[in-house]
Design a protein around this motif. Sequence first.
Motif, mmCIF file in Angstrom:
data_model
loop_
_atom_site.group_PDB
_atom_site.id
_atom_site.type_symbol
_atom_site.label_atom_id
_atom_site.label_comp_id
_atom_site.label_asym_id
_atom_site.label_seq_id
_atom_site.Cartn_x
_atom_site.Cartn_y
_atom_site.Cartn_z
ATOM 1 N N ASP A 1 30.686 59.322 44.468
ATOM 2 C CA ASP A 1 29.689 59.485 44.144
ATOM 3 C C ASP A 1 29.449 59.336 46.105
ATOM 4 O O ASP A 1 29.266 59.994 46.846
ATOM 5 N N TYR A 2 29.756 58.609 46.114
ATOM 6 C CA TYR A 2 28.991 58.284 47.929
ATOM 7 C C TYR A 2 30.119 58.833 49.025
ATOM 8 O O TYR A 2 29.250 58.750 49.961
ATOM 9 N N LYS A 3 31.429 58.397 48.188
ATOM 10 C CA LYS A 3 31.920 58.839 49.613
ATOM 11 C C LYS A 3 31.998 61.007 49.583
ATOM 12 O O LYS A 3 32.259 60.935 50.496
ATOM 13 N N ASN A 4 31.628 61.178 48.476
ATOM 14 C CA ASN A 4 32.006 62.774 48.407
ATOM 15 C C ASN A 4 30.504 63.167 49.565
ATOM 16 O O ASN A 4 29.952 64.161 50.353
ATOM 17 N N MET A 5 29.454 61.663 49.052
ATOM 18 C CA MET A 5 28.126 62.558 49.548
ATOM 19 C C MET A 5 28.284 61.026 51.501
ATOM 20 O O MET A 5 27.175 61.643 52.193
ATOM 21 N N ARG A 6 28.849 60.903 52.003
ATOM 22 C CA ARG A 6 29.500 60.473 53.178
ATOM 23 C C ARG A 6 28.851 59.058 53.802
ATOM 24 O O ARG A 6 28.045 58.766 54.570
ATOM 25 N N LEU A 7 28.410 58.335 52.512
ATOM 26 C CA LEU A 7 28.149 57.522 52.357
ATOM 27 C C LEU A 7 28.614 56.225 52.269
ATOM 28 O O LEU A 7 28.770 55.245 53.197
ATOM 29 N N ILE A 8 29.603 56.934 51.835
ATOM 30 C CA ILE A 8 31.149 56.145 52.225
ATOM 31 C C ILE A 8 32.092 56.465 53.242
ATOM 32 O O ILE A 8 32.320 57.754 52.832
ATOM 33 N N LYS A 9 32.844 56.090 53.944
ATOM 34 C CA LYS A 9 34.154 57.357 54.535
ATOM 35 C C LYS A 9 35.304 56.995 53.958
ATOM 36 O O LYS A 9 35.314 56.224 53.753
ATOM 37 N N PRO A 10 35.631 58.657 53.865
ATOM 38 C CA PRO A 10 37.114 58.814 52.915
ATOM 39 C C PRO A 10 37.820 57.645 54.048
ATOM 40 O O PRO A 10 37.894 57.237 55.145
ATOM 41 N N GLY A 11 39.174 57.456 52.761
ATOM 42 C CA GLY A 11 40.228 56.652 53.910
ATOM 43 C C GLY A 11 39.790 55.806 53.419
ATOM 44 O O GLY A 11 40.079 54.660 52.605
ATOM 45 N N ALA A 12 39.918 54.553 55.004
ATOM 46 C CA ALA A 12 40.603 52.958 54.894
ATOM 47 C C ALA A 12 39.075 52.401 54.713
ATOM 48 O O ALA A 12 39.329 51.614 53.417
ATOM 49 N N GLU A 13 38.283 52.888 54.732
ATOM 50 C CA GLU A 13 36.541 52.716 53.794
ATOM 51 C C GLU A 13 36.935 52.538 52.341
ATOM 52 O O GLU A 13 36.255 51.670 51.905
ATOM 53 N N PHE A 14 37.258 53.573 52.014
ATOM 54 C CA PHE A 14 37.096 53.774 50.703
ATOM 55 C C PHE A 14 37.890 53.544 49.972
ATOM 56 O O PHE A 14 37.401 52.812 48.732
ATOM 57 N N ARG A 15 38.747 52.923 50.234
ATOM 58 C CA ARG A 15 40.366 52.476 49.503
ATOM 59 C C ARG A 15 39.986 50.928 50.135
ATOM 60 O O ARG A 15 40.007 50.267 49.041
ATOM 61 N N LYS A 16 39.375 50.181 50.628
ATOM 62 C CA LYS A 16 39.034 48.833 50.881
ATOM 63 C C LYS A 16 37.433 48.958 49.272
ATOM 64 O O LYS A 16 37.341 47.879 49.428
ATOM 65 N N GLU A 17 36.629 49.337 49.585
ATOM 66 C CA GLU A 17 35.282 49.438 48.652
ATOM 67 C C GLU A 17 36.019 48.960 47.190
ATOM 68 O O GLU A 17 35.581 48.319 46.618
ATOM 69 N N LEU A 18 36.983 50.514 47.122
ATOM 70 C CA LEU A 18 37.756 50.304 45.731
ATOM 71 C C LEU A 18 38.377 49.139 45.407
ATOM 72 O O LEU A 18 38.145 48.615 43.883
ATOM 73 N N SER A 19 39.185 48.666 46.372
ATOM 74 C CA SER A 19 39.650 47.460 45.943
ATOM 75 C C SER A 19 39.110 46.086 46.287
ATOM 76 O O SER A 19 38.995 45.799 44.798
#
Length: 372
Positions: free
Chosen positions: A187-205
Motif C-alpha cells: 500500500d505504501y509503495k503505491n502511495m509513494r511513501l515507500i519508493k518502488p524499486g530498491a527501497e521497497f525490496r529492501k523493506e520487504l526483505s
Amino acid sequence: MIRYKFSKKQDQEFTATLRTRVNNYFQENNLNRDANSTMVIKSICLFTWYLTPYFVLIFSGITSIPVLMSLWVIMGLGKAFIGTAVMHDSLHGSYSNNKKVNFWMGLSAMIIGVDSLIWKIQHNVIHHTYTNIEHTDEDILPRFVFRFSNHQPKKWFHRFQHIYAPIFYCVPLLEWLTTKDFLKAFDYKNMRLIKPGAEFRKELSWIIVRKFFYYIFFVAVPMLVIPIPAWITLVMILVSSGVTGIMLAMIFQTAHVVPSAAFYEIEGEEVDHSWSAHQLLTTCNYGMNDKVLSWLVGGLNFQVEHHLFPDICHVHYPAIAPIVQQTTKEFGLPYYAVDTFGDAIASHFHMLKQLGKHEEYAGQPAFFVAKA
C-alpha cells in the motif's frame, strides 16, 4: 492518500509562543529533550518484565496450565508497555538525539513482532499529521465492523459495537504479527511513501527477516520446548497477543475516539485551521495525575503533549503539560482531559454505543482542563 494542507495563517502566534515556552523550560532547567536516567531504568524494567516470563517458560519445565497462562498474560502486558514506553519513543526519534541509540532501541519493535518502518509511516507520518481525518488517518478506519464517527456509514449491527469491541480490539496485533506489515508495504509503495524499486525490496526483505526472528523465538521455540501439547501453547500465545492488543487499543483509542475529540471529513485539500490547533481539537488526555499509569503507558496519557511535541521523550510530558495548558487558555484553544483512565475508557465505550444507536452523535465535551 490526500496530503492535506493546514492553515499557515491561523494560530501562528499560539504555536510560536508555545514552542518558545517549552524550549525555555529545557534551557532554564539545563535539560535535554531526550531520555534521562529514569527512562533508561524504565526501559530495563520493561524488557525484564517481558523477557523474564519468556525464559521461565522456556527453561523451567513448568507444566501447570494456570501458571503457564499467567506467564503468557504477564508477557502480553509487558509487550504492550514496551510498545508504548520504549518502542514508541525510539521510533519517534525522541529516545535519544543519537540516531544509533534510537535504532538499537527501535529494535524492540522486532521482539514484539512489528516492523519499524511500517509503524513509522502509519503512526508517525499519517496518524500524527492527519489525526481523525476521515479516509486518511488509518487509526479510525471503520473496517466495516466499527463506526468511529458520524462520517462513517451506520450498519444495523453497530448498535452492538460497544459490546463486541473488546473482542475485535484483540485482533489488530494479530494482524501486525501476520499479514499487515506485508500488505501495508505494498500500500505504501503505491502511495509513494515507500519508493518502488530498491527501497521497497529492501523493506520487504527486512519484514521477512524480522517476522522470521519473531516466529522462531516467540512462537516455534515455546511450542517445541514447553512440555505441554503444542496446540495448547499456541492458544496461550494467541491469548497473550490478545492481551497486548486490547491494552494497546485502550491506550490509543481513549485519546482520539472519545466524545470531546473532533472528526473531520474534508473536501479538497485545505484544512481551515493550523496543525497545532488540529492536534488540540482531536486529542484528549486522561489520568494526568496517575504516576503509575504514566510510567506504564509511556506518557501516552499525555496525548496532547505528545501530539504537539512528538520529538520530546515522554518522561518530560508531566513537566511541560502546565505550560501547554496555560498557553491554550491564553489563546482560547481547547485542552481536553478526563480525570482517570477509567473515565477515558467509559467515555470511549459510551461514544461507541451512541454512534451505533444514532445517525448523528453530537458528543459531549470531556472535563476542560486549563490550569493557570
